[in-house]
Design an enzyme around this catalytic site. Structure first.
Site, short mmCIF file in Angstrom:
data_model
loop_
_atom_site.label_atom_id
_atom_site.label_comp_id
_atom_site.label_asym_id
_atom_site.label_seq_id
_atom_site.Cartn_x
_atom_site.Cartn_y
_atom_site.Cartn_z
N GLU A 91 0.82 -1.20 0.00
CA GLU A 91 0.00 0.00 0.00
C GLU A 91 0.86 1.26 0.00
OE1 GLU A 91 -3.90 -1.79 2.25
OE2 GLU A 91 -2.21 -1.22 3.46
N CYS A 104 3.50 8.52 0.80
CA CYS A 104 4.02 7.61 1.82
C CYS A 104 4.13 6.24 1.14
CB CYS A 104 3.03 7.57 2.99
SG CYS A 104 3.46 6.37 4.23
N CYS A 111 6.56 -6.82 7.18
CA CYS A 111 7.75 -6.38 7.92
C CYS A 111 8.10 -7.45 8.93
CB CYS A 111 7.46 -5.05 8.62
SG CYS A 111 8.90 -4.39 9.50
N CYS A 115 6.93 -4.74 15.66
CA CYS A 115 6.69 -3.74 16.71
C CYS A 115 5.27 -3.99 17.21
CB CYS A 115 6.84 -2.32 16.16
SG CYS A 115 8.49 -2.02 15.51
N CYS A 118 2.07 -1.99 15.76
CA CYS A 118 1.96 -1.73 14.32
C CYS A 118 1.25 -2.85 13.56
CB CYS A 118 3.37 -1.53 13.75
SG CYS A 118 3.43 -1.40 11.96
N CYS A 336 -0.56 5.94 9.57
CA CYS A 336 0.68 5.28 9.96
C CYS A 336 0.39 4.01 10.74
CB CYS A 336 1.45 6.16 10.93
SG CYS A 336 2.56 7.26 10.16
N1 SAH Z 1 9.58 0.61 9.49
C1 SAH Z 1 9.85 1.99 9.52
C2 SAH Z 1 8.98 2.79 8.59
C3 SAH Z 1 7.53 2.42 8.49
S1 SAH Z 1 6.53 2.71 9.91
C4 SAH Z 1 9.77 2.53 10.94
O1 SAH Z 1 9.33 1.79 11.82
O2 SAH Z 1 10.20 3.66 11.15
C5 SAH Z 1 6.32 4.48 9.88
C6 SAH Z 1 6.04 5.10 11.24
O3 SAH Z 1 4.73 4.76 11.71
C7 SAH Z 1 7.00 4.65 12.33
O4 SAH Z 1 7.42 5.73 13.12
C8 SAH Z 1 6.13 3.72 13.12
O5 SAH Z 1 6.60 3.51 14.42
C9 SAH Z 1 4.81 4.42 13.09
N2 SAH Z 1 3.66 3.60 13.46
C10 SAH Z 1 3.55 2.26 13.38
N3 SAH Z 1 2.33 1.88 13.80
C11 SAH Z 1 1.65 3.01 14.16
C12 SAH Z 1 0.33 3.27 14.64
N4 SAH Z 1 -0.53 2.29 14.79
N5 SAH Z 1 0.00 4.55 14.89
C13 SAH Z 1 0.87 5.56 14.66
N6 SAH Z 1 2.11 5.37 14.19
C14 SAH Z 1 2.50 4.10 13.94
FE1 SF4 Z 2 8.00 -2.70 10.80
FE2 SF4 Z 2 5.82 -1.46 11.69
FE3 SF4 Z 2 7.94 -1.70 13.27
FE4 SF4 Z 2 8.05 -0.04 11.15
S1 SF4 Z 2 6.71 0.15 12.93
S2 SF4 Z 2 9.61 -1.54 11.81
S3 SF4 Z 2 6.78 -1.21 9.69
S4 SF4 Z 2 6.69 -3.40 12.47
#
Ligand code: SAH
Ligand code: SF4
Length: 343
Positions: A91, A104, A111, A115, A118, A336
């Site tokens: 996406e 974006c 991934c 985390c 996420c 995000c």
């Molecule tokens: N993997 C990379 C880039 C993609 S995620 C990273 O982790 O930086 C992009 C951003 O969205 C990151 O800062 C991530 O921590 C944040 N993010 C992930 N899940 C989220 C959520 N549910 N609400 C708000 N931000 C989120």
């Molecule tokens: Fe991967 Fe989501 Fe963590 Fe970014 S925030 S590293 S996309 S699991």
């Protein structure tokens, strides 16, 4: 299966031309078609002879991504689901903000880093995107921006699905074709790479002098909390990350952006704000606080307005350059961390 021509260097294409008795300049023409003009078919390469077009077609493919569908949020954000040549999906999102049009984009299908907050992390890593597939997202979202808003794309952020520094080669190559004269010629100052924090790869970015903005998804400045919500922290301690960022700054003189998603009762107390302040003091930086977009089943809530305000004020009073990023496209799961290939 035929190889995607976009995996080849210009020298490789030149060699192919030689082997097939084509003039050397044909390689430049083909290269320009694929990277300057985002061409999707050899038959469109109008300055090549019919015979040469056929030879290329016989040996190579151009594995373009295609739009599966798109959805528009009531705040104007547009999410596009892209289909890849092998049936996978990723996406990308267009985020309009006045005249600022941000794409974006994704760097991986899924991934591997899981985390805890996420959505993308819940699907695991399926595969890396090629440089061509990353480049294609920029072209498609740029087209969408012109079509829907009559405005050109101004910014590109690697904040879609995936961890860009775990697909280093292809991400760097895509940035080359997005920013250089060999490609779309967009300004590298408008490109931001967001990483969950892989110290070794941040040092590599510095050594390779990759000219983009770097955002670190910090989300907690105490080891224990960070490791709890971001398992990648186990092998990348805060000290190690800080050292890698200092090194990055010493080489590039680029300010760092710290991203910090405010999670209720997890990382939103004043004592955590204080730790964040201490962590960020070492190098020129700014802090982007992010409103959490709840993901069903993950068990996190966004911080209350009261705690959010107190957190912002604390940092502000300390003289930190701090902003808060409101969530966009929530109603269509385009915000995000909500990208997980569900409708
Ligand atoms: N993997 C990379 C880039 C993609 S995620 C990273 O982790 O930086 C992009 C951003 O969205 C990151 O800062 C991530 O921590 C944040 N993010 C992930 N899940 C989220 C959520 N549910 N609400 C708000 N931000 C989120
Ligand atoms: Fe991967 Fe989501 Fe963590 Fe970014 S925030 S590293 S996309 S699991």
């Amino acid at each position: 299966m035929k190889r995607d021509i976009r995996e080849l260097s210009i020298e490789d294409i030149g060699k192919f031309c030689e082997e097939h008795s084509m003039r050397r300049y044909v390689s430049n023409q083909v290269y320009s078609w694929i990277w300057n003009n985002a061409c999707s078919s050899f038959s469109d390469m109008s300055n090549l002879s019919k015979k040469n077009r056929e030879i290329f077609c016989e040996h190579f493919s151009i594995n373009k991504i295609t739009e599966d569908y798109h959805e528009k949020s009531n705040d104007g954000t547009i999410k596009i689901k892209f289909k890849l040549f092998d049936g996978n999906f990723v996406e990308g999102v267009l985020i309009p903000q006045d005249k600022r049009m941000t794409a974006c984009i994704s760097s991986q299908v899924g991934c591997s880093l899981s985390c805890k907050f996420c959505a993308t992390g819940t699907i695991g890593r399926i595969r890396n995107l090629t440089a061509g597939e990353i480049y294609d997202q920029v072209v498609a979202i740029s087209d969408k921006s012109k079509e829907v808003y009559d405005l050109p794309l101004t910014n590109i952020v690697f904040m879609g699905m995936g961890e860009p520094l775990l697909n280093y080669k292809n991400v760097i190559r895509s940035i080359h074709f997005i920013t250089s004269e060999e490609g779309l010629q967009m300004s590298y100052k408008r490109v931001t790479l967001s990483t969950s924090g892989i110290a070794k790869m941040i040092r590599r970015l510095a050594d390779d002098k990759v000219k983009v903005n770097l955002a670190l998804s910090l989300h907690a400045a105490s080891e224990e909390i960070r490791n709890e919500i971001m398992p990648i922290g186990d092998s990348n301690s805060l000290d190690d990350l800080r050292d890698s960022l200092k090194y990055y700054f010493s080489k590039t003189k680029n300010k760092i952006t710290y991203e910090y998603v405010l999670l209720k009762d997890v990382n939103d107390s004043i004592s955590e704000a204080e730790k964040l302040y201490k962590f960020t003091k070492h190098i020129p930086s700014k802090v982007n606080l992010i409103e959490y977009n709840p993901v069903e089943g993950l068990g996190f809530k966004k911080s209350s307005q009261e705690n959010t305000d107190a957190f912002v004020n604390f940092l502000d009073n300390k003289g930190i350059n701090v902003g808060i990023r409101r969530s966009r496209g929530k109603d269509i799961n385009a915000a995000c961390g909500q990208l997980a290939n569900k409708k």
